[in-house]
Design an enzyme around this catalytic site. Structure first.
Site, PDB file in Angstrom:
ATOM      1  N   ASP A   1     -33.238 -50.618 -11.905  1.00  0.00           N
ATOM      2  CA  ASP A   1     -33.518 -50.965 -11.178  1.00  0.00           C
ATOM      3  C   ASP A   1     -34.613 -52.353 -10.686  1.00  0.00           C
ATOM      4  O   ASP A   1     -35.193 -52.977 -11.282  1.00  0.00           O
ATOM      5  CB  ASP A   1     -35.149 -49.727 -10.923  1.00  0.00           C
ATOM      6  CG  ASP A   1     -36.011 -50.022  -9.759  1.00  0.00           C
ATOM      7  OD1 ASP A   1     -36.224 -51.094  -9.434  1.00  0.00           O
ATOM      8  OD2 ASP A   1     -36.300 -48.799  -9.783  1.00  0.00           O
ATOM      9  N   HIS A   2     -33.520 -52.992  -9.753  1.00  0.00           N
ATOM     10  CA  HIS A   2     -33.537 -54.938  -9.817  1.00  0.00           C
ATOM     11  C   HIS A   2     -35.272 -55.265  -9.631  1.00  0.00           C
ATOM     12  O   HIS A   2     -35.853 -55.986  -9.584  1.00  0.00           O
ATOM     13  CB  HIS A   2     -32.982 -54.986  -9.000  1.00  0.00           C
ATOM     14  CG  HIS A   2     -33.550 -55.456  -7.714  1.00  0.00           C
ATOM     15  ND1 HIS A   2     -32.811 -54.267  -6.630  1.00  0.00           N
ATOM     16  CD2 HIS A   2     -34.037 -56.319  -6.453  1.00  0.00           C
ATOM     17  CE1 HIS A   2     -33.755 -54.879  -5.400  1.00  0.00           C
ATOM     18  NE2 HIS A   2     -34.912 -55.681  -5.720  1.00  0.00           N
TER      19      HIS A   2
ATOM     20  N   HIS B   1     -38.434 -48.366  -6.438  1.00  0.00           N
ATOM     21  CA  HIS B   1     -38.746 -49.665  -6.781  1.00  0.00           C
ATOM     22  C   HIS B   1     -40.380 -49.267  -6.841  1.00  0.00           C
ATOM     23  O   HIS B   1     -41.133 -49.128  -7.529  1.00  0.00           O
ATOM     24  CB  HIS B   1     -38.691 -50.673  -5.910  1.00  0.00           C
ATOM     25  CG  HIS B   1     -37.042 -50.762  -5.602  1.00  0.00           C
ATOM     26  ND1 HIS B   1     -36.398 -50.347  -6.889  1.00  0.00           N
ATOM     27  CD2 HIS B   1     -36.030 -51.333  -4.442  1.00  0.00           C
ATOM     28  CE1 HIS B   1     -35.327 -51.219  -6.687  1.00  0.00           C
ATOM     29  NE2 HIS B   1     -35.020 -50.673  -4.673  1.00  0.00           N
TER      30      HIS B   1
HETATM   31  C1  BG6 Z   1     -32.622 -52.756  -2.511  1.00  0.00           C
HETATM   32  C2  BG6 Z   1     -32.752 -51.925  -0.704  1.00  0.00           C
HETATM   33  O1  BG6 Z   1     -32.762 -51.449  -3.317  1.00  0.00           O
HETATM   34  O2  BG6 Z   1     -34.130 -53.909  -2.599  1.00  0.00           O
HETATM   35  C3  BG6 Z   1     -32.791 -52.544   0.078  1.00  0.00           C
HETATM   36  O3  BG6 Z   1     -31.322 -51.010  -1.240  1.00  0.00           O
HETATM   37  C4  BG6 Z   1     -33.840 -53.955  -0.034  1.00  0.00           C
HETATM   38  O4  BG6 Z   1     -32.317 -51.962   1.353  1.00  0.00           O
HETATM   39  C5  BG6 Z   1     -33.435 -54.196  -1.789  1.00  0.00           C
HETATM   40  O5  BG6 Z   1     -33.489 -54.938   0.898  1.00  0.00           O
HETATM   41  C6  BG6 Z   1     -34.913 -55.284  -1.252  1.00  0.00           C
HETATM   42  O6  BG6 Z   1     -34.967 -55.871  -2.554  1.00  0.00           O
HETATM   43  P1  BG6 Z   1     -36.539 -57.376  -2.733  1.00  0.00           P
HETATM   44  O7  BG6 Z   1     -36.073 -58.214  -3.607  1.00  0.00           O
HETATM   45  O8  BG6 Z   1     -35.736 -58.614  -1.534  1.00  0.00           O
HETATM   46  O9  BG6 Z   1     -37.737 -57.077  -2.213  1.00  0.00           O
END
Ligand code: BG6
Length: 481
Positions: free
Chosen positions: A168-169, A231
């Site tokens: 989960d980045h 997230h």
């Molecule tokens: C991803 C989603 O997990 O997270 C994308 O699939 C989204 O749709 C992205 O744009 C948002 O990540 P961040 O780090 O730019 O907030």
């Protein structure tokens, strides 16, 4: 081994992150096998890695040495002989670089391949290693609880739970990791971190981008599955969990799971009282005219897919009974920002009341991105003024880099995985509970067509109903920009 090595994620995030680790001296004995369908020579692949690093970071110090560790294998994910070739190559590389039989398999692929690849890795002997074996798996982890269970069962035939690293980045973001430290390392917050002193918590993750070229995926996902199940729920868990006994992976994860177990399960008719869905219409975003969602490539022109979700999450446990956690996320909003606002309750009696101005509540704002830091909103008398209280802000800014979804998150997660630290990856139990929660919502939304779509203009903070969700509880969304 990176499966999907010619794809967007590998090119934009994984190669630059590996390069940074290499530059910092954190990669010693290592080699990367890029795996993808396209026929490429190792040299062509190395050049694409070089381009990706230079494009992302603008750096090329020691780049030739770095890319010399990269190999390429054209691969058919359904064909056992492909895996045999891969196994032979991996063995040669293992010997050459003295990797002691340690292997990480990173699946940066379309999700339908996750299960079959994991099964092949086992049946074709790639997981028979003398060192460790780890599987890193990207989202989405299933489409709902049922499909996630099927996927999990397939993966678990080849890897044990402790060998699976579900990405989960958001858990790689510096300030998301900081939530625990802010909470558990400060005597002034933890005693107040409960329903006696906190009135509500607001988590906003807004984006200015639309769905771009991901229409096909997004039509089956929507904001709920794309952002909330993973997230947003992870941030809720970190904000709400009890202090772990120790900072070990198991202790932290089990506290997060306890939060998920305490979620009030909203179902059926109640869904629309707690959750609001939206879909963007045309509008102006950062001075650019943009089309409505239904006019995007690969999107149905009568699509019922939500590009925005706002919701009220209740955690029915002793600490949080009665405190709403409001979440809000969407595409084509006013600004790109992720922020958490913790709103404290009003003091028992306001001595500084003036008819025209009420005292501001204390707020703790955690800036996740693009700025990184915290701001504490207090009331104080300004120098030279009368006795009236005014809002003052104490700010701490991380000197983080000001870019969105930067390789840093992936860099930390890759490094964690190499060290065998799974704390910032999602355990199966977390995945299962959050799907169960989200499935109740998607079930209702899929059955009923949203008659008012598109219901928010691009460049705004979502539909009116998202504001009303808080207004009926006597709150409002604190501005995020
Ligand atoms: C991803 C989603 O997990 O997270 C994308 O699939 C989204 O749709 C992205 O744009 C948002 O990540 P961040 O780090 O730019 O907030």
């Amino acid at each position: 081994m990176i499966f999907g090595a010619t794809g967007d994620l590998a090119v934009r995030k994984l190669f630059p992150s590996l390069y940074r680790l290499f530059q910092k001296g954190k990669l010693d004995k290592f080699a990367v096998i890029g795996v993808a369908r396209r026929p490429l020579t190792t040299e062509e692949f190395q050049n694409s890695v070089k381009d990706s690093v230079i494009t992302a970071l603008g750096k090329k110090e020691k780049i030739d040495e770095f890319i010399s560790h990269f190999y390429y294998q054209s691969h058919d994910v359904a064909d056992s002989s492909s895996y045999q070739n891969l196994k032979n190559l991996a063995q040669q590389i293992d010997d050459k670089y003295e990797l002691e039989g340690n292997r990480i398999f990173y699946l940066a692929m379309a999700p339908e391949f996750f299960g079959p690849i994991a099964l092949h890795l086992k049946s074709d002997g790639l997981t028979d290693v003398t060192g460790y074996k780890r599987l890193v798996i990207e989202k989405p982890f299933g489409h709902d609880l049922e499909s996630a269970k099927v996927l999990n069962n397939q993966i678990r035939k080849a890897f044990s739970e402790s060998e699976v690293y579900r990405i989960d980045h958001y858990l790689g973001k510096e300030m998301v990791r900081n939530i625990e430290v802010i909470r558990f390392a400060n005597a002034i917050f933890e005693p107040l971190w409960n329903n006696r002193y906190i009135s509500n918590i607001q988590i906003t993750s807004s984006e200015t981008l639309g769905v771009e070229e991901r229409g096909r995926y997004y039509e089956t996902s929507g904001a709920l599955r794309d952002m909330v199940q993973n997230h947003m729920m992870q941030m809720v868990a970190l904000l709400a969990m009890e202090p772990p006994i120790k900072l070990t992976t198991d202790e932290i994860r089990s506290e997060k799971v306890r939060v998920f177990r305490s979620l009030r399960m909203i179902k059926g008719d109640k869904i629309n009282k707690y959750f609001v869905r939206g879909q963007y219409g045309a509008g102006l975003v950062e001075d650019q005219q943009v089309p409505e969602y239904r006019a995007e490539p690969m999107v149905d022109n009568e699509s019922n897919t939500e590009t925005f979700v706002a919701g009220k999450i209740m955690i029915d446990n002793f600490r949080w009974a009665g405190v709403p956690f409001y979440i809000r996320t969407g595409k084509r909003m006013t600004t790109k920002s992720t922020k958490i606002v913790v709103q404290f309750k009003d003091i028992p009696m306001n001595l500084y009341y003036q008819p025209e101005k009420l005292l501001n509540p204390n707020l703790l704002v955690i800036h996740i991105q693009p700025e990184e830091g915290i701001t504490l909103h207090l009331n104080a008398k300004k120098a030279g003024g009368h006795l009236n209280a005014q809002e003052v802000k104490l700010s701490f800014a991380n000197t983080g880099i000001h870019a969105m979804n930067t390789p840093e998150g992936y860099e930390k997660l890759l490094y964690d995985c190499m060290r065998g630290d799974a704390t910032n990856f999602t355990h199966w139990d977390e995945v299962a509970y959050s799907w169960a929660f989200v499935d109740n919502i998607s079930e209702v939304w899929e059955k009923t067509k949203a008659e008012d779509y598109p219901n928010y203009e691009s460049g705004t903070m979502g539909p009116k109903a998202a504001d009303e969700l808080l207004e009926k509880d006597g709150f409002f969304w604190w501005p995020v920009n």
